[in-house]
Design an enzyme around this catalytic site. Structure first.
Site, PDB file in Angstrom:
ATOM      1  N   SER A 186       0.800  -1.225   0.000  1.00 20.44           N
ATOM      2  CA  SER A 186       0.000   0.000   0.000  1.00 20.44           C
ATOM      3  C   SER A 186       0.833   1.275   0.000  1.00 20.44           C
ATOM      4  O   SER A 186       0.383   2.315  -0.486  1.00 20.44           O
ATOM      5  CB  SER A 186      -0.938   0.021   1.218  1.00 20.44           C
ATOM      6  OG  SER A 186      -0.205  -0.086   2.427  1.00 20.44           O
ATOM      7  N   ASP A 201      -0.388   6.049  11.844  1.00 23.03           N
ATOM      8  CA  ASP A 201      -0.239   4.595  11.975  1.00 23.03           C
ATOM      9  C   ASP A 201       1.215   4.142  11.869  1.00 23.03           C
ATOM     10  O   ASP A 201       1.518   2.963  11.923  1.00 23.03           O
ATOM     11  CB  ASP A 201      -1.106   3.850  10.962  1.00 23.03           C
ATOM     12  CG  ASP A 201      -0.667   4.045   9.511  1.00 23.03           C
ATOM     13  OD1 ASP A 201       0.393   4.648   9.266  1.00 23.03           O
ATOM     14  OD2 ASP A 201      -1.398   3.575   8.616  1.00 23.03           O
ATOM     15  N   HIS A 250       1.956   4.495   6.783  1.00 24.50           N
ATOM     16  CA  HIS A 250       1.597   5.178   5.537  1.00 24.50           C
ATOM     17  C   HIS A 250       1.994   6.649   5.599  1.00 24.50           C
ATOM     18  O   HIS A 250       1.430   7.415   6.389  1.00 24.50           O
ATOM     19  CB  HIS A 250       0.096   5.030   5.275  1.00 24.50           C
ATOM     20  CG  HIS A 250      -0.318   3.605   5.123  1.00 24.50           C
ATOM     21  ND1 HIS A 250      -0.851   2.866   6.171  1.00 24.50           N
ATOM     22  CD2 HIS A 250      -0.264   2.759   4.065  1.00 24.50           C
ATOM     23  CE1 HIS A 250      -1.107   1.637   5.749  1.00 24.50           C
ATOM     24  NE2 HIS A 250      -0.760   1.546   4.478  1.00 24.50           N
TER      25      HIS A 250
END
Length: 219
Positions: A15, A192, A195
């Site tokens: 991601s 987090d 990211h």
């Protein structure tokens, strides 16, 4: 300048690379390569060197581990035969062990991580025409005794080991963020700790250019 006219640069991973890129192939205008570090690299290269007409593609997939990337390696990397490859994979191999501890069938052990990455880099050396950049997994936590940070460091060491084995460029993203976190708290980059915000994406882009010996100079 390292890159030559019409060179093809392919980015793949999880991601962090995906960043809402266009599917099935992330390239072209607007959403194209996504909103992450690949977008920053794409924008900088096209702003500073528009005459090179570089093709930049993104086949990162959110949630992927090395197990997933290996399954789609032929489709999303080998078949393209790019001039340059940049791969960043391993974060979810570690993360799933902590956010989904009971789902052991989804966990990728250090041994499997090494085997998967070894397979991908060996085949990439035959398919990529010019050069490969391997980026380490990371966790934006300066406390090295933190359980997830300690585990991530194990996988980062494997990543470095295999990059050296295959003679690829290596970017230690853990060190990149460790250095930055001496000045700013990780919440400035992301809540987090994985990211990256725009600032984090610039740090990754900067490290990518440094690994390839590229200096962006105002004309």
């Amino acid at each position: 300048m390292l890159f030559e006219k019409n060179d093809f640069i392919l980015f793949t991973g999880d991601s962090v690379t995906d960043a809402d890129r266009k599917h099935p192939i992330g390239e072209g205008l607007w959403q194209g390569v996504g909103n992450g570090f690949v977008r920053y690299i794409d924008s900088l290269l096209n702003a500073f060197y528009p005459e090179l007409n570089l093709r930049i593609s993104n086949t990162g997939c959110s949630g992927n581990t090395t197990r997933h990337l290996r399954e789609r390696w032929e489709r999303d990397m080998l078949n393209f035969k790019p001039d340059y490859l940049c791969v960043c994979i391993g974060i979810n191999d570690v993360w799933r062990q902590f956010d989904e501890p009971s789902l052991t069938y989804d966990h990728v052990s250090p041994e499997e991580y090494r085997e998967n990455l070894d397979y991908m880099l060996e085949s990439a050396k035959k398919a990529v025409k010019k050069d490969i950049v391997v980026m380490s997994p990371y966790y934006m936590e300066p406390l090295k005794k933190d359980m997830m940070r300690a585990r991530m460091d194990e996988y980062g060491a494997i990543c470095k080991e295999l990059a050296e084995k295959y003679g690829t460029k290596f970017v230690d993203l853990q060190k990149v963020f460790d250095d930055y976190l001496k000045v700013r708290h990780s919440s400035y980059i992301t809540w987090d700790r994985i990211h990256p915000s725009g600032t984090g994406c610039v740090l990754i882009a900067k490290a990518f250019f440094k690994a390839l010996g590229i200096s962006l100079k105002l004309k």
